[in-house]
Design a protein around this motif. Structure first.
Motif, short mmCIF file in Angstrom:
data_model
loop_
_atom_site.label_atom_id
_atom_site.label_comp_id
_atom_site.label_asym_id
_atom_site.label_seq_id
_atom_site.Cartn_x
_atom_site.Cartn_y
_atom_site.Cartn_z
N ILE A 86 0.92 -1.24 0.12
CA ILE A 86 -0.01 -0.12 -0.09
C ILE A 86 0.86 1.45 0.11
CG2 ILE A 86 -1.74 1.25 1.24
CD1 ILE A 86 -2.79 -1.46 2.22
N ASN A 87 1.97 1.21 0.84
CA ASN A 87 2.77 2.58 0.95
C ASN A 87 3.57 2.65 -0.36
OD1 ASN A 87 4.02 4.79 2.10
ND2 ASN A 87 5.55 3.53 2.98
N CYS A 88 2.93 3.16 -1.43
CA CYS A 88 3.27 3.46 -2.55
C CYS A 88 3.00 4.81 -3.20
CB CYS A 88 2.77 2.25 -3.81
SG CYS A 88 3.46 2.64 -5.36
N SER A 89 4.13 5.49 -3.68
CA SER A 89 3.66 6.87 -3.96
C SER A 89 3.74 7.05 -5.74
CB SER A 89 4.71 7.94 -3.62
OG SER A 89 5.99 7.45 -4.22
N LYS A 90 4.10 5.73 -6.26
CA LYS A 90 4.30 5.99 -7.85
C LYS A 90 4.33 4.49 -8.42
CE LYS A 90 5.90 9.60 -9.69
NZ LYS A 90 6.78 10.51 -10.09
N LEU A 91 3.77 3.96 -9.49
CA LEU A 91 3.78 2.73 -9.92
C LEU A 91 4.42 2.97 -11.51
CD1 LEU A 91 0.49 1.07 -9.02
CD2 LEU A 91 2.78 0.83 -8.03
N VAL A 92 5.41 2.46 -11.75
CA VAL A 92 6.05 2.80 -13.09
C VAL A 92 6.27 1.51 -14.02
CG1 VAL A 92 7.80 3.80 -14.20
CG2 VAL A 92 7.36 4.56 -12.08
N TYR A 93 5.61 1.52 -15.25
CA TYR A 93 5.91 0.33 -16.30
C TYR A 93 7.20 1.20 -17.28
CZ TYR A 93 5.25 -2.19 -20.37
OH TYR A 93 5.38 -3.09 -21.66
N VAL A 94 8.29 0.57 -17.02
CA VAL A 94 9.53 0.95 -17.65
C VAL A 94 10.02 -0.12 -18.65
CG1 VAL A 94 11.21 0.24 -15.98
CG2 VAL A 94 11.77 1.90 -17.74
N VAL A 171 -6.00 2.45 -11.81
CA VAL A 171 -5.18 2.53 -13.26
C VAL A 171 -4.72 3.93 -13.44
CG1 VAL A 171 -7.24 3.24 -14.43
CG2 VAL A 171 -5.31 2.24 -15.60
N GLU A 172 -5.29 4.86 -12.60
CA GLU A 172 -4.81 6.30 -12.41
C GLU A 172 -3.25 6.21 -11.90
OE1 GLU A 172 -7.53 5.14 -11.25
OE2 GLU A 172 -9.09 5.85 -12.50
N ASP A 173 -3.00 5.42 -11.12
CA ASP A 173 -1.64 5.40 -10.45
C ASP A 173 -0.57 4.95 -11.43
OD1 ASP A 173 -2.78 5.99 -7.97
OD2 ASP A 173 -2.94 3.96 -7.39
N LEU A 174 -0.73 4.50 -12.72
CA LEU A 174 0.01 4.07 -13.35
C LEU A 174 0.87 5.06 -14.23
CD1 LEU A 174 1.10 1.48 -15.15
CD2 LEU A 174 -0.47 1.82 -16.71
N ASN A 175 2.31 5.01 -14.12
CA ASN A 175 2.99 5.94 -14.90
C ASN A 175 3.87 4.97 -15.99
OD1 ASN A 175 3.35 8.69 -13.06
ND2 ASN A 175 3.08 6.69 -11.93
N VAL A 176 4.55 5.74 -16.57
CA VAL A 176 5.40 4.88 -17.75
C VAL A 176 6.67 5.75 -18.26
CG1 VAL A 176 3.95 6.04 -20.10
CG2 VAL A 176 5.17 3.66 -20.04
N TYR A 177 7.62 4.64 -18.27
CA TYR A 177 8.91 5.56 -18.76
C TYR A 177 9.40 4.72 -19.99
CZ TYR A 177 13.34 7.97 -18.83
OH TYR A 177 14.52 8.87 -19.30
N VAL A 178 9.69 5.30 -21.02
CA VAL A 178 10.22 4.60 -22.20
C VAL A 178 11.63 4.68 -22.31
CG1 VAL A 178 10.27 4.19 -24.77
CG2 VAL A 178 8.10 4.27 -23.22
N VAL A 179 12.34 3.61 -22.53
CA VAL A 179 13.94 3.82 -22.79
C VAL A 179 14.07 3.28 -24.20
CG1 VAL A 179 16.04 3.11 -22.11
CG2 VAL A 179 14.55 3.27 -20.40
N PHE A 180 14.04 4.54 -25.06
CA PHE A 180 14.32 4.07 -26.46
C PHE A 180 15.21 5.15 -27.36
CE2 PHE A 180 13.07 4.02 -30.94
CZ PHE A 180 12.75 2.63 -31.30
N PRO A 181 16.25 4.72 -27.89
CA PRO A 181 16.57 3.32 -28.18
C PRO A 181 17.26 2.52 -27.15
CG PRO A 181 18.18 4.95 -29.23
CD PRO A 181 17.00 5.68 -28.76
N TYR A 182 16.86 1.25 -27.22
CA TYR A 182 17.64 0.19 -26.38
C TYR A 182 17.37 -1.05 -26.87
CZ TYR A 182 19.60 -1.77 -22.16
OH TYR A 182 20.35 -2.32 -21.19
N TYR A 183 18.44 -1.65 -27.67
CA TYR A 183 18.22 -2.96 -28.22
C TYR A 183 19.41 -3.52 -28.72
CZ TYR A 183 17.93 0.77 -32.05
OH TYR A 183 18.18 1.66 -32.76
N ASP A 184 19.37 -4.84 -29.13
CA ASP A 184 20.47 -5.57 -29.42
C ASP A 184 21.39 -5.05 -30.39
OD1 ASP A 184 22.44 -7.72 -30.41
OD2 ASP A 184 20.98 -9.02 -28.94
#
Length: 376
Positions: A86-94, A171-184
């Motif tokens: 519960i004690n979460c200030s931010k959820l991030v999908y990276v 779902v309102e707590d969801l954040n996203v961070y995209v690291v691009f370009p990042y590949y083989d």
């Protein structure tokens, strides 16, 4: 059919996780207290100064234009993020997927953690569709498990728990961070700068925040990248148990001071206008060449002690012509207990004076780091 033992895709995922952790900690550096990579709660766990947490789930694809796995990666991330404490200030999908919600019109490439509020309507529709698909799959799984023998009851409980989590997910707590370009490297196009361009840019951003000159940045940026990559990759292998695996903000930033300094003795000999005894000098150089030794002793705590004594010395001896020389000669013995593991007195003296001198040379840069990273 011959089975492949190629685990490069898994290794790529671990590599991405470590580099994503570096980027996220840099982005949150002012309010961060510590970080764990592969904690018991999430892929990346950042504890903040106020006691709250940022939890991040790292998902990657090897090929830059892999669209087949976008939905699967998103669903896996949502299931995992829905289970955090519960004690979460931010959820991030990276992720390194440039269109993480399968929206070809929306690119998250502004090098910021993007909150749900700025997502496009199409993004939000795709996210809610993914959540609905997850619920449907879990509900079917529960029904199927309940029809099986009792040996599968444990699995049924897990599916129920996952369904409860996803039903309560905001779902309102969801954040996203995209690291691009990042590949083989095999997928790199001509002119691309490589897999680590974004993490290098984040490190540059950190150094810019400390207002170092460009010469300093150029000297240490590559070395910091290599050190932090190894440091975070190793942290991910440690069990998150009773013994904390947390990397404090101070420990994270400490290598900057190490790379700003040096392990040469000619500079301190010059300021002291003397030559150290050859045998003692050789042994001191051997010890100083050990990075772990300097990282342990050339840190914030030792810095605070040295600078405190130096400020007091200058205040009490305002007319001393060569303040640094006199301070090193007169006050080095105050710190010899910090190096009690070194047996020979002459070696202990040389090392103490050298590290004191490094700190005095870099005290302005140290103050910039403490101010820029909000370290008291």
């Amino acid at each position: 059919m011959k089975m492949s033992n190629d685990a490069s895709a898994s290794s790529f995922g671990w590599n991405f996780q470590a580099n994503a952790a570096i980027i996220l900690l840099i982005k949150c550096i002012k309010n961060a207290e510590s970080i764990k990579v592969e904690s018991k709660n999430q892929d990346i766990e950042i504890k903040q100064i106020d006691g709250s947490f940022i939890y991040a789930q790292a998902k990657s694809v090897v090929a830059p234009h892999d669209t087949a796995n976008i939905s699967a990666r998103l669903k896996d991330a949502l299931v995992s993020l829905s289970s955090v404490p519960i004690n979460c200030s931010k959820l991030v999908y990276v992720t390194n997927i440039k269109t993480p919600f399968n929206d070809s019109e929306r690119l998250f490439q502004n090098r910021e953690i993007c909150p749900y509020a700025v997502f496009s309507e199409k993004d939000k529709i795709n996210i809610n569709a993914a959540i609905a698909s997850i619920k449907e799959k879990l509900e079917k799984s529960i029904i199927e498990e309940q029809l099986k023998a009792k040996k599968d009851e444990h699995k049924s409980c897990r599916s129920n728990a996952k369904l409860d989590n996803i039903n309560n997910f905001k779902v309102e707590d969801l954040n996203v961070y995209v690291v691009f370009p990042y590949y083989d490297a095999d997928n790199k196009s001509p002119g691309d700068k490589g897999r680590y361009v974004e993490v290098s840019e984040a490190i540059q951003e950190l150094l810019d925040n400390f207002k170092f000159n460009s010469d300093v940045d150029f000297r240490i940026k590559g070395r910091l990248l290599e050190h932090w990559q190894n440091y975070f990759a190793h942290n991910s292998t440690l069990k998150d148990g009773p013994i904390s695996k947390s990397i404090s903000k101070k420990d994270f930033l400490l290598p900057i001071l190490y790379f700003l300094g040096n392990d040469e003795l000619e500079d301190v000999e010059s300021i002291l206008e003397t030559k150290f005894e050859p045998a003692g000098k050789r042994e001191a150089l051997n010890i100083l060449s050990n990075k772990n030794f300097r990282l342990e002793y050339e840190g914030f705590e030792f810095y605070s002690k040295v600078i405190g004594e130096y400020d007091l010395f200058v205040k009490n001896c305002p007319n001393t012509s060569n303040k640094i020389k006199e301070f090193l000669n007169e006050k080095w013995s105050l710190f010899e207990m910090d190096f009690s593991t070194i047996e020979e007195d002459i070696v202990k003296e040389i090392i103490t004076k050298k590290l004191m001198y490094n700190i005095l040379l870099n005290r302005i840069k140290m103050n910039k780091i403490k101010k820029g990273a909000n370290i008291s």
